[in-house]
Enzyme design. Sequence first.
Site: not given
Ligand code: FCB
Length: 499
Positions: A206, A404
């Site tokens: 990210e 994620e």
């Molecule tokens: C993302 C991050 C991770 C965590 C999640 C909830 O943006 O990559 O580390 O904080 O959100």
Amino acid sequence: MKLTRRSFLKLNAGAIGAASVFGAPGVSAAPGVFGAPGLQTRGIVFPSDFVWGASTSSYQIEGATKADGRGESIWDVFSRKPGAILNGQNADTACDHYNRYREDVRLMKELGLRAYRFSVSWPRIQPAGTGPANDKGLDFYKRLVDELNDAGIAPFLTLYHWDFPQALQASGGWLNRSTANRFGEFASIVARALSDRVNVWITMNEPRSFLGGGYVAGVHAPGLKLPLKDVLQAGHVLNLAHGEAVLAIRAAASRNVRVGWAPDCSPAVPVTNSKADVDAAKTATFASPRVRFTESAWWSNNTWWFDPILRGSYPDEGLASIGADAPSMSAGDMRTINQPLDFLGVNLYGGSRVRAGDDGRPQNVPFPKDWPRADNGWEIVPDALYWAPKWLHERYGLPIYVLENGLSLHDSPAADGDVHDSRRIEFMTQYLAALRRAMADGVPVRGYLHWSLLDNFEWHNGFRERFGLIYVDFATQRRVLKDSARWYRELMTSGRLAT
Ligand code: FCB
């Protein structure tokens, strides 16, 4: 109110530069909205080779910040700043995973994970961000990976998940162009040590989010609030660092490994399935107007971050809208940045809602007050997992892993000692149903890795936000499988999405 990461999205009504429609009649919720009646989730089956997993990151779980020669990270320094982290917490111990990784891999095995995504702490490997490897740091990751492979769990290794050496920050961090070369050297060290046992490599987590939090809003380490020109320059160096890392991994690896990247994406989701709304939402998803370079709409700009890496150019609309704030570049930069990748990883949590205005152009539709939300306030938008993979694949053509996706709940054990997180099960059911629809449309989605395996240190929110499938009692380090973990185990075994 302090703006934080995706809470920006709630405030970005102007993000597509068009007037917002408040409560316009006839605008229904998109199908797949959390808890929408009549949503069909029964009988949904995933392919048998689908990769089910869970994700974590080094700083959020490892603790042991002074062990075995680890250098200081920007998060160690930031956490000591009064008021930087909720309740003055820090990650000095976090989940103590550095010492408990064997127990954690045992739990992963019990859970039936096929893949586990973790990140490598740069300051553990190179305490000052440069120079020779700290063997003790590398040994930790070798032991972890051996444990995973023995358990039949595929390691997905992320090189950089925000755990940046303080010593490099002192020489300008991502504003210093040579940091890209330092990152390439770090990648090379890790690839030499681990490519014999790790097949899936991810350069960076990210970049947009990291810069937004750390260099724009100042709510994440290193806590800066810089002018746009500087932020975009740092973004360019991050892009170069990604390219250098891909080259370094491929040059240093002892075999043919697979290399990808893990950006966050916030799609605009159409409020109905009409062609006009869908077209408008797609246009909005890839738009890069000036407003999206401001703090309040930072998290809605996708193309500025995706295009250089995957197409080899910054988007024209973005370049035109920022004018003199464009980063300075050297000849050959775009070639370095635009390395061929084996897959596109993507982190997906929510998105905005969009409809077509009378002129057909995208209009932002604000979330109603009673829209379902996570306990940290993020809106629940299951259709993000349908539209984003579909449009990202259309535009960039790579196979996709969702690296994620998850839900913060303020979980705690019930009287029976278990953690009954039925909202997380509902969340996963709805999001995964949307993802499966994208796959049915022909989008090559290869896997889904849930954020997160364990409750952990959620950056500036400390330990309040619990994203884990496994509950962690931070006072005792006791782990408890939540109901969602058992539910996920069933899903991973049967491939069947039962509700
Ligand atoms: C993302 C991050 C991770 C965590 C999640 C909830 O943006 O990559 O580390 O904080 O959100």
